[in-house]
Scaffold this motif. Structure first.
Motif, mmCIF file in Angstrom:
data_model
loop_
_atom_site.group_PDB
_atom_site.id
_atom_site.type_symbol
_atom_site.label_atom_id
_atom_site.label_comp_id
_atom_site.label_asym_id
_atom_site.label_seq_id
_atom_site.Cartn_x
_atom_site.Cartn_y
_atom_site.Cartn_z
ATOM 1 N N ALA A 104 0.829 -1.213 0.000
ATOM 2 C CA ALA A 104 0.000 0.000 0.000
ATOM 3 C C ALA A 104 0.863 1.263 0.000
ATOM 4 O O ALA A 104 0.575 2.216 -0.729
ATOM 5 N N LEU A 105 1.918 1.270 0.790
ATOM 6 C CA LEU A 105 2.806 2.443 0.812
ATOM 7 C C LEU A 105 3.644 2.534 -0.459
ATOM 8 O O LEU A 105 3.903 3.627 -0.962
ATOM 9 N N ARG A 106 4.046 1.384 -0.998
ATOM 10 C CA ARG A 106 4.828 1.390 -2.238
ATOM 11 C C ARG A 106 4.028 2.026 -3.377
ATOM 12 O O ARG A 106 4.582 2.742 -4.209
ATOM 13 N N ARG A 107 2.724 1.788 -3.396
ATOM 14 C CA ARG A 107 1.877 2.403 -4.431
ATOM 15 C C ARG A 107 1.948 3.923 -4.329
ATOM 16 O O ARG A 107 2.057 4.622 -5.340
ATOM 17 N N VAL A 108 1.899 4.456 -3.118
ATOM 18 C CA VAL A 108 2.006 5.905 -2.905
ATOM 19 C C VAL A 108 3.361 6.404 -3.400
ATOM 20 O O VAL A 108 3.450 7.427 -4.094
ATOM 21 N N VAL A 109 4.414 5.679 -3.075
ATOM 22 C CA VAL A 109 5.767 6.071 -3.492
ATOM 23 C C VAL A 109 5.902 6.016 -5.015
ATOM 24 O O VAL A 109 6.463 6.933 -5.639
ATOM 25 N N GLU A 110 5.381 4.965 -5.629
ATOM 26 C CA GLU A 110 5.469 4.837 -7.090
ATOM 27 C C GLU A 110 4.735 5.977 -7.799
ATOM 28 O O GLU A 110 5.246 6.542 -8.767
ATOM 29 N N LEU A 111 3.541 6.294 -7.330
ATOM 30 C CA LEU A 111 2.806 7.414 -7.927
ATOM 31 C C LEU A 111 3.561 8.722 -7.737
ATOM 32 O O LEU A 111 3.620 9.555 -8.646
ATOM 33 N N SER A 112 4.131 8.904 -6.565
ATOM 34 C CA SER A 112 4.887 10.118 -6.285
ATOM 35 C C SER A 112 6.101 10.223 -7.192
ATOM 36 O O SER A 112 6.379 11.286 -7.747
ATOM 37 N N HIS A 113 6.820 9.115 -7.363
ATOM 38 C CA HIS A 113 7.987 9.104 -8.252
ATOM 39 C C HIS A 113 7.592 9.379 -9.696
ATOM 40 O O HIS A 113 8.335 10.037 -10.431
ATOM 41 N N ALA A 114 6.438 8.887 -10.117
ATOM 42 C CA ALA A 114 5.992 9.107 -11.495
ATOM 43 C C ALA A 114 5.803 10.594 -11.775
ATOM 44 O O ALA A 114 6.083 11.066 -12.876
ATOM 45 N N LEU A 115 5.316 11.341 -10.777
ATOM 46 C CA LEU A 115 5.100 12.774 -10.947
ATOM 47 C C LEU A 115 6.312 13.612 -10.551
ATOM 48 O O LEU A 115 6.365 14.796 -10.871
ATOM 49 N N ALA A 116 7.240 12.985 -9.862
ATOM 50 C CA ALA A 116 8.452 13.686 -9.425
ATOM 51 C C ALA A 116 9.657 12.779 -9.672
ATOM 52 O O ALA A 116 10.278 12.276 -8.729
ATOM 53 N N PRO A 117 9.975 12.555 -10.946
ATOM 54 C CA PRO A 117 11.080 11.637 -11.242
ATOM 55 C C PRO A 117 12.424 12.124 -10.708
ATOM 56 O O PRO A 117 13.357 11.345 -10.577
ATOM 57 N N ASP A 118 12.493 13.402 -10.367
ATOM 58 C CA ASP A 118 13.719 13.960 -9.811
ATOM 59 C C ASP A 118 13.829 13.745 -8.307
ATOM 60 O O ASP A 118 14.839 14.090 -7.691
ATOM 61 N N ALA A 119 12.814 13.149 -7.692
ATOM 62 C CA ALA A 119 12.819 12.927 -6.246
ATOM 63 C C ALA A 119 13.825 11.842 -5.871
ATOM 64 O O ALA A 119 13.990 10.863 -6.587
ATOM 65 N N GLU A 120 14.457 12.069 -4.738
ATOM 66 C CA GLU A 120 15.420 11.109 -4.202
ATOM 67 C C GLU A 120 14.924 10.609 -2.860
ATOM 68 O O GLU A 120 14.242 11.317 -2.129
ATOM 69 N N GLU A 121 15.288 9.373 -2.525
ATOM 70 C CA GLU A 121 14.920 8.816 -1.240
ATOM 71 C C GLU A 121 15.813 9.383 -0.151
ATOM 72 O O GLU A 121 16.995 9.597 -0.351
ATOM 73 N N GLY A 122 15.201 9.646 0.995
ATOM 74 C CA GLY A 122 15.938 10.150 2.139
ATOM 75 C C GLY A 122 15.049 10.136 3.358
ATOM 76 O O GLY A 122 14.092 9.366 3.437
ATOM 77 N N THR A 123 15.352 10.998 4.311
ATOM 78 C CA THR A 123 14.519 11.132 5.495
ATOM 79 C C THR A 123 14.231 12.605 5.747
ATOM 80 O O THR A 123 15.011 13.479 5.368
ATOM 81 N N SER A 124 13.116 12.840 6.389
ATOM 82 C CA SER A 124 12.752 14.178 6.820
ATOM 83 C C SER A 124 11.924 14.024 8.089
ATOM 84 O O SER A 124 11.030 13.173 8.143
ATOM 85 N N TYR A 125 12.239 14.805 9.089
ATOM 86 C CA TYR A 125 11.567 14.707 10.390
ATOM 87 C C TYR A 125 11.596 13.271 10.910
ATOM 88 O O TYR A 125 10.642 12.798 11.521
ATOM 89 N N GLY A 126 12.689 12.565 10.621
ATOM 90 C CA GLY A 126 12.870 11.212 11.125
ATOM 91 C C GLY A 126 12.088 10.128 10.420
ATOM 92 O O GLY A 126 12.055 8.988 10.875
ATOM 93 N N MET A 127 11.449 10.461 9.309
ATOM 94 C CA MET A 127 10.661 9.451 8.588
ATOM 95 C C MET A 127 11.185 9.294 7.165
ATOM 96 O O MET A 127 11.785 10.218 6.609
ATOM 97 N N PRO A 128 10.941 8.123 6.558
ATOM 98 C CA PRO A 128 11.322 7.934 5.161
ATOM 99 C C PRO A 128 10.553 8.932 4.302
ATOM 100 O O PRO A 128 9.356 9.159 4.504
ATOM 101 N N ALA A 129 11.267 9.524 3.356
ATOM 102 C CA ALA A 129 10.644 10.575 2.551
ATOM 103 C C ALA A 129 11.259 10.613 1.163
ATOM 104 O O ALA A 129 12.364 10.116 0.934
ATOM 105 N N LEU A 130 10.520 11.232 0.260
ATOM 106 C CA LEU A 130 11.053 11.601 -1.046
ATOM 107 C C LEU A 130 11.411 13.072 -0.955
ATOM 108 O O LEU A 130 10.628 13.885 -0.454
#
Length: 114
Positions: free
Chosen positions: A18-44
Motif C-alpha cells: 500500500a505504501l509502495r503504491r504511494v511512493v510509485e505514484l509520487s515518483h511518477a510525478l516527481a522523477p527527480d525525487a530522491e529517497e531520504g529522510t525528513s523529520y525522522g521518517m522515510p521521505a522523497l
C-alpha cells in the motif's frame, strides 16, 4: 536500495504494498525525487527538501505532505479518512485514491517551486 525502500522492506507485505503504491505514484510525478529522510521518517526529497513522507503504524498508514495547506486542499476528496494538520491516514483496506496522491504531489511540488 534507498531509505524508503529499506523502510518498506521491513514492513508486513500488505502494508509495504500500500505504501509502495504511494511512493510509485509520487515518483511518477516527481522523477527527480530522491529517497531520504525528513523529520525522522522515510521521505522523497526534491532538491534536498521534503516532498512527501510515509510511515506505518499498527492500525494505519500515513502520508505526510509536509504542508497543512496541501492536506486542506485534498480534504474534500478524503471523506471517511483520518486527517490532521499535516497527515493523511489510510489503511490497507482503504488505500488512498491514486488521484489524491497525484494531487498531493502536484500541490507540494508547486509549493516547493519545482
Amino acid at each position: 536500495m534507498g531509505t524508503v525502500e529499506d523502510y518498506l522492506s521491513g514492513l508486513p507485505p500488505e502494508q509495504a504494498q500500500a505504501l509502495r503504491r504511494v511512493v510509485e505514484l509520487s515518483h511518477a510525478l516527481a522523477p527527480d525525487a530522491e529517497e531520504g529522510t525528513s523529520y525522522g521518517m522515510p521521505a522523497l526529497l526534491v532538491g534536498g527538501r521534503p516532498l512527501v513522507g510515509i510511515t506505518a503504524a499498527v492500525r494505519h498508514l500515513s502520508l505526510f505532505p509536509f504542508s497543512s495547506a496541501v492536506v486542506a486542499a485534498v480534504a474534500p476528496d478524503l471523506e471517511g479518512y483520518s486527517l490532521s494538520k499535516g497527515t493523511i491516514r489510510f489503511t490497507v483496506e482503504q488505500p488512498l485514491p491514486d488521484a489524491v496522491v497525484e494531487q498531493v504531489v502536484r500541490l507540494r511540488r508547486a509549493e516547493l517551486g519545482v
